[in-house]
Design an enzyme around this catalytic site. Structure first.
Site, PDB file in Angstrom:
ATOM      1  N   ARG A  20       0.808  -1.242   0.000  1.00 53.67           N
ATOM      2  CA  ARG A  20       0.000   0.000   0.000  1.00 53.67           C
ATOM      3  C   ARG A  20       0.830   1.277   0.000  1.00 53.67           C
ATOM      4  NH1 ARG A  20      -3.131  -3.132   3.438  1.00 53.67           N
ATOM      5  NH2 ARG A  20      -4.977  -3.894   2.378  1.00 53.67           N
TER       6      ARG A  20
ATOM      7  N   LYS B  40       3.188  11.995 -11.195  1.00 53.26           N
ATOM      8  CA  LYS B  40       2.316  11.138 -12.003  1.00 53.26           C
ATOM      9  C   LYS B  40       3.062   9.844 -12.272  1.00 53.26           C
ATOM     10  CE  LYS B  40      -0.571  14.117 -14.890  1.00 53.26           C
ATOM     11  NZ  LYS B  40      -0.858  14.425 -16.305  1.00 53.26           N
TER      12      LYS B  40
ATOM     13  N   GLU C  30       9.913  19.642 -24.592  1.00 48.56           N
ATOM     14  CA  GLU C  30       9.112  19.884 -23.382  1.00 48.56           C
ATOM     15  C   GLU C  30       9.558  21.184 -22.690  1.00 48.56           C
ATOM     16  OE1 GLU C  30       6.498  18.011 -22.766  1.00 48.56           O
ATOM     17  OE2 GLU C  30       6.910  16.106 -23.770  1.00 48.56           O
TER      18      GLU C  30
ATOM     19  N   LYS D  34       7.536  23.769 -13.663  1.00 47.01           N
ATOM     20  CA  LYS D  34       6.661  22.605 -13.472  1.00 47.01           C
ATOM     21  C   LYS D  34       6.249  22.495 -12.001  1.00 47.01           C
ATOM     22  CE  LYS D  34       5.245  18.075 -14.514  1.00 47.01           C
ATOM     23  NZ  LYS D  34       5.422  16.774 -15.117  1.00 47.01           N
TER      24      LYS D  34
ATOM     25  N   GLU E 254      -4.354  17.697 -11.681  1.00 51.39           N
ATOM     26  CA  GLU E 254      -4.780  18.124 -13.008  1.00 51.39           C
ATOM     27  C   GLU E 254      -6.258  18.468 -13.101  1.00 51.39           C
ATOM     28  OE1 GLU E 254      -2.621  16.253 -16.244  1.00 51.39           O
ATOM     29  OE2 GLU E 254      -4.305  16.652 -17.567  1.00 51.39           O
TER      30      GLU E 254
ATOM     31  N   ARG F 297      -2.680  22.430 -14.466  1.00 51.07           N
ATOM     32  CA  ARG F 297      -1.737  21.372 -14.873  1.00 51.07           C
ATOM     33  C   ARG F 297      -2.031  20.876 -16.293  1.00 51.07           C
ATOM     34  NH1 ARG F 297       0.821  16.540 -11.111  1.00 51.07           N
ATOM     35  NH2 ARG F 297       2.202  15.768 -12.717  1.00 51.07           N
TER      36      ARG F 297
ATOM     37  N   ASN G 265      -0.225  20.051 -21.307  1.00 50.18           N
ATOM     38  CA  ASN G 265      -0.562  19.240 -22.484  1.00 50.18           C
ATOM     39  C   ASN G 265      -0.533  20.043 -23.780  1.00 50.18           C
ATOM     40  OD1 ASN G 265      -1.011  16.866 -21.010  1.00 50.18           O
ATOM     41  ND2 ASN G 265      -3.019  17.641 -20.396  1.00 50.18           N
TER      42      ASN G 265
ATOM     43  N   HIS H 166       0.280  18.436 -27.011  1.00 49.16           N
ATOM     44  CA  HIS H 166       0.062  17.002 -26.842  1.00 49.16           C
ATOM     45  C   HIS H 166      -1.222  16.523 -27.526  1.00 49.16           C
ATOM     46  CE1 HIS H 166       3.268  17.616 -24.037  1.00 49.16           C
ATOM     47  NE2 HIS H 166       3.300  16.342 -23.689  1.00 49.16           N
TER      48      HIS H 166
ATOM     49  N   HIS I  22      -0.399  13.612 -29.832  1.00 47.35           N
ATOM     50  CA  HIS I  22      -0.862  12.236 -29.606  1.00 47.35           C
ATOM     51  C   HIS I  22      -1.452  11.641 -30.878  1.00 47.35           C
ATOM     52  CE1 HIS I  22      -1.220  12.795 -24.980  1.00 47.35           C
ATOM     53  NE2 HIS I  22      -0.062  12.274 -25.326  1.00 47.35           N
TER      54      HIS I  22
ATOM     55  N   HIS J  98       8.180  10.774 -28.488  1.00 42.83           N
ATOM     56  CA  HIS J  98       7.073  11.569 -27.945  1.00 42.83           C
ATOM     57  C   HIS J  98       7.344  13.086 -28.047  1.00 42.83           C
ATOM     58  CE1 HIS J  98       3.842  12.811 -25.353  1.00 42.83           C
ATOM     59  NE2 HIS J  98       4.699  13.368 -24.523  1.00 42.83           N
TER      60      HIS J  98
HETATM   61  N1  LIG Z   1       5.047  11.247 -15.146  1.00 34.59           N
HETATM   62  C1  LIG Z   1       4.993  12.290 -15.925  1.00 34.59           C
HETATM   63  O1  LIG Z   1       4.573  13.385 -15.513  1.00 34.59           O
HETATM   64  C2  LIG Z   1       5.463  12.160 -17.330  1.00 34.59           C
HETATM   65  C3  LIG Z   1       5.670  13.310 -18.101  1.00 34.59           C
HETATM   66  C4  LIG Z   1       6.185  13.150 -19.388  1.00 34.59           C
HETATM   67  C5  LIG Z   1       6.458  11.882 -19.873  1.00 34.59           C
HETATM   68  N2  LIG Z   1       6.228  10.783 -19.092  1.00 34.59           N
HETATM   69  C6  LIG Z   1       6.518   9.443 -19.574  1.00 34.59           C
HETATM   70  O2  LIG Z   1       7.918   9.345 -19.763  1.00 34.59           O
HETATM   71  C7  LIG Z   1       8.186   8.381 -20.776  1.00 34.59           C
HETATM   72  C8  LIG Z   1       9.183   8.951 -21.726  1.00 34.59           C
HETATM   73  O3  LIG Z   1      10.366   9.229 -21.016  1.00 34.59           O
HETATM   74  P1  LIG Z   1      11.778   9.302 -21.732  1.00 34.59           P
HETATM   75  O4  LIG Z   1      11.690  10.204 -22.887  1.00 34.59           O
HETATM   76  O5  LIG Z   1      12.776   9.564 -20.676  1.00 34.59           O
HETATM   77  O6  LIG Z   1      11.912   7.849 -22.361  1.00 34.59           O
HETATM   78  P2  LIG Z   1      12.670   6.507 -21.884  1.00 34.59           P
HETATM   79  O7  LIG Z   1      12.575   6.319 -20.444  1.00 34.59           O
HETATM   80  O8  LIG Z   1      12.167   5.433 -22.762  1.00 34.59           O
HETATM   81  O9  LIG Z   1      14.185   6.839 -22.261  1.00 34.59           O
HETATM   82  C9  LIG Z   1      14.523   7.016 -23.606  1.00 34.59           C
HETATM   83  C10 LIG Z   1      15.707   6.131 -24.007  1.00 34.59           C
HETATM   84  O10 LIG Z   1      16.909   6.686 -23.473  1.00 34.59           O
HETATM   85  C11 LIG Z   1      17.622   5.681 -22.754  1.00 34.59           C
HETATM   86  N3  LIG Z   1      18.382   6.373 -21.731  1.00 34.59           N
HETATM   87  C12 LIG Z   1      17.941   6.855 -20.556  1.00 34.59           C
HETATM   88  N4  LIG Z   1      18.909   7.546 -19.948  1.00 34.59           N
HETATM   89  C13 LIG Z   1      19.990   7.476 -20.737  1.00 34.59           C
HETATM   90  C14 LIG Z   1      21.297   7.998 -20.650  1.00 34.59           C
HETATM   91  N5  LIG Z   1      21.665   8.795 -19.640  1.00 34.59           N
HETATM   92  N6  LIG Z   1      22.175   7.724 -21.645  1.00 34.59           N
HETATM   93  C15 LIG Z   1      21.793   6.975 -22.714  1.00 34.59           C
HETATM   94  N7  LIG Z   1      20.553   6.464 -22.865  1.00 34.59           N
HETATM   95  C16 LIG Z   1      19.670   6.723 -21.883  1.00 34.59           C
HETATM   96  C17 LIG Z   1      16.550   4.760 -22.257  1.00 34.59           C
HETATM   97  O11 LIG Z   1      17.066   3.493 -21.909  1.00 34.59           O
HETATM   98  C18 LIG Z   1      15.610   4.721 -23.470  1.00 34.59           C
HETATM   99  O12 LIG Z   1      16.110   3.826 -24.428  1.00 34.59           O
HETATM  100  C19 LIG Z   1       6.869   8.032 -21.405  1.00 34.59           C
HETATM  101  O13 LIG Z   1       6.466   6.761 -20.959  1.00 34.59           O
HETATM  102  C20 LIG Z   1       5.917   9.098 -20.896  1.00 34.59           C
HETATM  103  O14 LIG Z   1       4.597   8.646 -20.778  1.00 34.59           O
HETATM  104  C21 LIG Z   1       5.755  10.905 -17.832  1.00 34.59           C
END
Ligand SMILES: NC(=O)c1ccc[n+]([C@@H]2O[C@H](COP(=O)([O-])OP(=O)(O)OC[C@H]3O[C@@H](n4cnc5c(N)ncnc54)[C@H](O)[C@@H]3O)[C@@H](O)[C@H]2O)c1
Length: 350
Positions: free
Chosen positions: A112, A134, A176, A214, A224, A228, A232, A235, A239, A252
């Protein structure tokens, strides 16, 4: 630099986001680091040299958005049970947004809820995903549809980790950053126009500014219900672009860059934004090698896809648009014909 998160309005949670070299961290509890082989290959040794704990375990999950599933979360949970974590134990998310979202979600579920901290290693996760609590996973119905708002105990952002990040992934994070500037801060936008993000001091300043913005948004609206949603921007269109291209063509952040260009065209049509301002955003995206064009094959299909987005509640599409540089407007009653007219400028038949 330390940016505080203070969720005083909904609950009395506070924690710090530290932007600096990763400090020495000592925990007198069991700790599980969740990472993937890519990040571990580059940086696990560094991380391990900075952490001491009562017991330390490493869980490596496969790399990629396709593994952001309940099944992977269950695997992480099983590791937690195997290592007999108790309610005082800690999870550490060490990776990009995928790792961060899943580790946070797992932490919210195990017995939990146990503590977790974020050590984000992509630019996108440093400026966006790791801030705000999130967490969640994807399923066959869509992205991030299962999850929880669950805040970490701390976030440590060390730009040094970004040195191994592929250029496209870096640019996706910049998208972003630009989003935050266009929505909230004209002076920050102007800073980015001249900023050399390859310079570590400048990069650190940009990360700090985004994190502060942020945090400011999240502190006002953790769940949100209002402001918040402004995060988007780009987005809603992005999307659809991701969906139409089967999540295979664009990262993305790249789809968000295209989405911002489309949102800006709509804002220009509604006289909220000038053509000149729209051109400036496009030029800034291009400065960081982000895509700014997309050929819409069928405007009607593209429009219908808006309704697949979980944020398009009750058949009304909420558009987040710039209203002058550094200001936003949420508009939910735009006539379908106006939206389609703008979309038709991006290509296809209507
Ligand atoms: N929680 C939130 O508020 C929020 C906001 C925006 C995005 N997200 C989520 O985040 C995700 C996208 O995140 P992301 O863009 O970091 O993608 P990711 O986590 O897939 O990382 C992108 C790639 O970079 C690699 N990588 C990570 N760090 C590295 C480093 N230092 N050196 C070399 N390679 C490295 C990873 O292994 C992966 O292959 C999505 O799932 C999205 O939904 C969440």
């Amino acid at each position: 630099m330390v940016v505080p998160i203070e969720l005083a309005q909904t609950q009395s949670i506070t924690y710090d986001i530290t932007i600096d070299r990763l400090p020495q961290l000592t925990f007198n509890t069991k700790v599980v680091i969740v990472t993937n082989p890519t990040v571990a290959g580059f940086h696990l040794e560094t991380l391990l040299s900075k952490i001491s704990a009562k017991e330390l375990h490493i869980v490596t999950i496969p790399d990629g958005e396709t593994y952001k599933t309940l099944e992977t979360v269950e695997n992480i949970l099983n590791e937690c049970f195997t290592h007999k974590l108790d309610r005082k134990s800690l999870l550490i998310a060490f990776g990009g947004g995928v790792i961060g979202d899943m580790t946070g979600f797992t932490a919210s579920l195990y017995q939990r809820g146990i503590d977790f901290i974020q050590i984000p290693t992509t630019l996108l996760s440093q400026v966006d995903a790791s801030v705000g609590g999130k967490t969640g996973v994807n399923n066959t119905y869509g992205k991030n549809l299962i999850g929880a708002f669950y805040q970490p105990k701390a976030v440590y952002i060390d730009p040094e980790f970004l040195k191994t990040l592929p250029t496209r992934e870096f640019a996706a994070g910049v998208a972003e950053i630009i989003k935050m500037a266009v929505m909230f801060d004209k002076a920050y936008f102007e800073f980015l126009q001249v900023a050399n993000l390859n310079d570590e001091t400048v990069l650190k300043e940009a990360i700090a500014k985004s994190v502060k913005l942020k945090a400011w948004v999240v502190n006002q609206d953790e769940k949100e219900a209002g402001i918040r949603a402004v995060l988007n921007y780009g987005h809603t269109f992005g999307h659809v672009v991701e969906n139409e291209t089967d999540y295979a063509t664009y990262l993305h952040g790249e789809a968000v860059a295209i989405g911002m260009v489309m949102a800006n065209a709509l804002a220009v049509e509604l006289r909220l934004f000038t053509q000149e301002e729209a051109e400036k955003v496009k030029a800034l995206l291009e400065k960081f090698s982000l895509p700014t064009s997309y050929h819409i094959k069928d405007v009607n299909t593209f429009y219908e896809h808006f309704f697949l987005d979980k944020k398009s509640a009750n058949n009304s599409i909420k558009f987040i648009l710039p209203q002058g540089m550094g200001k936003y407007k949420i508009v939910s009653d735009i006539d379908e014909s106006i939206v389609k007219k703008v979309l038709s400028r991006f290509g296809g038949a209507q």
